[in-house]
Design a protein around this motif. Structure first.
Motif, mmCIF file in Angstrom:
data_model
loop_
_atom_site.group_PDB
_atom_site.id
_atom_site.type_symbol
_atom_site.label_atom_id
_atom_site.label_comp_id
_atom_site.label_asym_id
_atom_site.label_seq_id
_atom_site.Cartn_x
_atom_site.Cartn_y
_atom_site.Cartn_z
ATOM 1 N N LEU A 14 0.838 -1.203 0.000
ATOM 2 C CA LEU A 14 0.000 0.000 0.000
ATOM 3 C C LEU A 14 0.873 1.253 0.000
ATOM 4 N N ALA A 15 1.907 1.234 0.844
ATOM 5 C CA ALA A 15 2.824 2.380 0.883
ATOM 6 C C ALA A 15 3.527 2.541 -0.456
ATOM 7 N N GLY A 16 3.935 1.396 -1.059
ATOM 8 C CA GLY A 16 4.588 1.448 -2.357
ATOM 9 C C GLY A 16 3.694 2.059 -3.424
ATOM 10 N N SER A 17 2.424 1.655 -3.432
ATOM 11 C CA SER A 17 1.473 2.215 -4.404
ATOM 12 C C SER A 17 1.314 3.720 -4.209
ATOM 13 N N GLY A 18 1.237 4.144 -2.929
ATOM 14 C CA GLY A 18 1.098 5.568 -2.635
ATOM 15 C C GLY A 18 2.322 6.356 -3.056
ATOM 16 N N VAL A 19 3.504 5.812 -2.762
ATOM 17 C CA VAL A 19 4.755 6.486 -3.123
ATOM 18 C C VAL A 19 4.882 6.592 -4.644
ATOM 19 N N ILE A 20 4.539 5.497 -5.340
ATOM 20 C CA ILE A 20 4.625 5.493 -6.807
ATOM 21 C C ILE A 20 3.636 6.494 -7.402
ATOM 22 N N ALA A 21 2.440 6.586 -6.790
ATOM 23 C CA ALA A 21 1.427 7.525 -7.292
ATOM 24 C C ALA A 21 1.886 8.969 -7.138
ATOM 25 N N LEU A 22 2.630 9.241 -6.062
ATOM 26 C CA LEU A 22 3.096 10.609 -5.817
ATOM 27 C C LEU A 22 4.385 10.922 -6.572
ATOM 28 N N GLY A 23 5.187 9.889 -6.835
ATOM 29 C CA GLY A 23 6.449 10.106 -7.527
ATOM 30 C C GLY A 23 6.653 9.074 -8.615
ATOM 31 N N THR A 24 7.761 8.332 -8.529
ATOM 32 C CA THR A 24 8.026 7.241 -9.461
ATOM 33 C C THR A 24 8.487 6.041 -8.650
ATOM 34 N N TRP A 25 8.815 4.946 -9.339
ATOM 35 C CA TRP A 25 9.295 3.757 -8.627
ATOM 36 C C TRP A 25 10.588 4.039 -7.868
ATOM 37 N N ARG A 26 11.364 5.026 -8.305
ATOM 38 C CA ARG A 26 12.630 5.334 -7.626
ATOM 39 C C ARG A 26 12.400 5.860 -6.206
ATOM 40 N N ALA A 27 11.254 6.497 -5.990
ATOM 41 C CA ALA A 27 10.949 7.022 -4.659
ATOM 42 C C ALA A 27 10.827 5.907 -3.620
ATOM 43 N N VAL A 28 10.476 4.703 -4.078
ATOM 44 C CA VAL A 28 10.381 3.559 -3.168
ATOM 45 C C VAL A 28 11.724 3.321 -2.479
ATOM 46 N N PHE A 29 12.811 3.439 -3.226
ATOM 47 C CA PHE A 29 14.139 3.159 -2.663
ATOM 48 C C PHE A 29 14.612 4.272 -1.726
ATOM 49 N N TRP A 30 14.196 5.514 -1.987
ATOM 50 C CA TRP A 30 14.503 6.584 -1.033
ATOM 51 C C TRP A 30 13.738 6.362 0.271
ATOM 52 N N PHE A 31 12.529 5.844 0.148
ATOM 53 C CA PHE A 31 11.709 5.557 1.323
ATOM 54 C C PHE A 31 12.378 4.505 2.215
ATOM 55 N N VAL A 32 12.853 3.386 1.609
ATOM 56 C CA VAL A 32 13.465 2.325 2.424
ATOM 57 C C VAL A 32 14.827 2.761 2.958
ATOM 58 N N THR A 33 15.486 3.709 2.282
ATOM 59 C CA THR A 33 16.737 4.268 2.823
ATOM 60 C C THR A 33 16.463 4.958 4.159
ATOM 61 N N ILE A 34 15.410 5.763 4.197
ATOM 62 C CA ILE A 34 15.024 6.446 5.438
ATOM 63 C C ILE A 34 14.664 5.427 6.521
ATOM 64 N N ALA A 35 13.947 4.356 6.127
ATOM 65 C CA ALA A 35 13.565 3.308 7.094
ATOM 66 C C ALA A 35 14.802 2.657 7.700
ATOM 67 N N ALA A 36 15.833 2.418 6.889
ATOM 68 C CA ALA A 36 17.057 1.786 7.394
ATOM 69 C C ALA A 36 17.803 2.710 8.356
ATOM 70 N N VAL A 37 17.809 4.005 8.079
ATOM 71 C CA VAL A 37 18.435 4.966 8.998
ATOM 72 C C VAL A 37 17.723 4.956 10.348
ATOM 73 N N LEU A 38 16.395 4.917 10.311
ATOM 74 C CA LEU A 38 15.634 4.813 11.564
ATOM 75 C C LEU A 38 15.932 3.491 12.274
ATOM 76 N N GLY A 39 16.166 2.431 11.490
ATOM 77 C CA GLY A 39 16.529 1.139 12.074
ATOM 78 C C GLY A 39 17.834 1.208 12.839
ATOM 79 N N LEU A 40 18.808 1.953 12.316
ATOM 80 C CA LEU A 40 20.082 2.141 13.023
ATOM 81 C C LEU A 40 19.867 2.806 14.378
ATOM 82 N N VAL A 41 19.011 3.804 14.403
ATOM 83 C CA VAL A 41 18.709 4.504 15.659
ATOM 84 C C VAL A 41 18.033 3.555 16.645
ATOM 85 N N LEU A 42 17.081 2.767 16.164
ATOM 86 C CA LEU A 42 16.364 1.805 17.009
ATOM 87 C C LEU A 42 17.318 0.765 17.577
ATOM 88 N N LEU A 43 18.217 0.258 16.735
ATOM 89 C CA LEU A 43 19.202 -0.733 17.181
ATOM 90 C C LEU A 43 20.085 -0.165 18.285
#
Length: 401
Positions: free
Chosen positions: A149-178
């Motif tokens: 669902l998030a992927g569909s929303g991100v693609i609708a607002l941008g392009t498929w490349r935005a999906v990878f920027w999204f997971v980059t941010i998620a991984a940075v938050l993962g570092l903080v959580l760890l």
């Protein structure tokens, strides 16, 4: 105790979900990636396959390293590598570059796949481990439920490349959580006995354990049926049945809810029936509807509602099979939990890749090849429940001595 269990489940689940998020957010984008880069279905699927190959191979290293250096260091390294791969994917000018960085991304995601299982084994065994594993899977379930669902929303607002920027941010938050929320669960005293030499010995020990291998491959072919669905469902549901990316995401999420929702019953049912018995009943409940829906479609039925209902039932039972088989496989190998978890992950992803590749050879635009792969994997899992020893052959040999 309950709050501690919940905290570990949330932290481990979210760390585990970062890699799958990169798969599940990506699924609605597969047709548009092919159109944008000017390549066919097989080339786009190769980028998905590269991620899975990296996930499978990389675990063989992360597992022993987590036994030697502790659980947190490999997680830090893996998340940083994942970030590099994600940025490379976002900027990829061609399908070849995308495939290469998907491989790098997969190598990073390995850590979040193998280490959390070892942490669960560090903390618990038996029904308590099954409960924690199922709770972890509940948190982990945000990926297949929300990611498309998030992927569909991100693609609708941008392009498929935005999906990878999204997971980059998620991984940075993962570092903080760890850094903030996960303590080290592998004491330094236990690490002193671990080395690459001992890891090779551990792998040899595990490869001679028929019970371990039986349980690993039982879970592997259960997971493989889900892999076959992952790799092909977007093409079947979007191209064959005409769903929009958002409708596809909703349909995909329904099956994920079944899988992870039923998994939460694992701890309760394991105490009542025992893990071994529960797993056998669950495999039957998973295989019967899988085979039935394949035979229906092979006979000429081509109904999306029928397929979705049968998959919903089958994936619910699969939610009991996967954590139960993993807990049982690791129970006898606490001293080498990281290595055992790594070998389990590699063999399971290897089986999944083979099933995906075989299904890919027979793609014809309909649901039949996908359902054939799913049904075939379920039958192999069912057979393995009766071939797997009730007790480790190595443990039996030790007891005899």
């Amino acid at each position: 105790m309950k709050s501690s269990l919940l905290r570990f489940a949330v932290v481990l689940g979210l760390l585990s979900a970062i890699g799958p998020f990169a798969i599940d957010m990506y699924l609605p984008a597969l047709p548009s990636i092919g159109a944008d880069l000017g390549v066919g279905t097989s080339a786009v699927q190769a980028s998905l396959m590269a991620f899975f190959v990296a996930l499978g191979v990389g675990q063989l290293v992360y597992g022993p390293v987590s036994d030697m250096l502790g659980r947190k260091a490999p997680l830090y390294f893996g998340l940083c590598l994942f970030i590099v791969g994600s940025i490379g994917c976002a900027l990829a000018p061609s399908i070849g570059v995308l495939i290469a960085f998907r491989f790098v991304q997969g190598l990073g995601a390995c850590a979040g796949t193998v280490v959390p299982r070892a942490v669960v084994r560090d903390l618990h065994t038996g029904p308590e481990a099954a409960k924690l594993m199922s709770m972890l899977m509940l948190v982990f379930s945000i990926s297949p439920i929300l990611a498309p669902l998030a992927g569909s929303g991100v693609i609708a607002l941008g392009t498929w490349r935005a999906v990878f920027w999204f997971v980059t941010i998620a991984a940075v938050l993962g570092l903080v959580l760890l850094w903030l929320a996960l303590p080290e669960t592998r004491p330094e005293a236990e690490r002193r006995e671990s080395s690459f030499g001992s890891a090779m010995s551990a792998y040899w020990l595990l490869l001679r354990d028929r019970r371990f291998l039986g349980l690993v491959f039982l879970g592997a072919f259960g997971i493989s049926s889900f892999f076959a669905y992952l790799a092909n469902s977007s093409f079947v549901l979007i191209d064959h049945y005409g769903l929009t990316p958002m409708q596809y995401s909703l349909a995909f999420s329904v099956n994920a809810v079944s899988f992870f929702g039923v998994a939460q019953l694992n701890g309760v049912l394991a105490r009542k029936f025992g893990l071994q018995r529960l797993m056998r009943y669950a495999v039957i409940g998973y295989a019967v509807p899988m085979v039935a829906v394949f035979l229906l479609f092979l006979s000429g039925v081509d109904s999306l509602p029928v397929m979705m209902v049968m998959l919903f039932i089958a994936f619910g039972f699969l939610g009991l099979v996967v954590p139960s088989s993993a807990v049982l496989a690791l129970d006898d190998h606490g001293a080498i939990a990281g290595t055992a978890s790594a070998l389990m992950g590699t063999l399971q992803f290897g089986a999944g890749i083979v099933v995906m590749a075989v299904v890919g050879l027979f793609l014809d635009g309909t649901a039949v090849p996908m359902l054939a792969g799913i049904a075939g994997a379920s039958v192999v899992a069912l057979v393995l429940t009766y071939l797997t020893p009730a007790r480790s052959n190595l443990a039996v040999h030790a007891a005899a001595e």
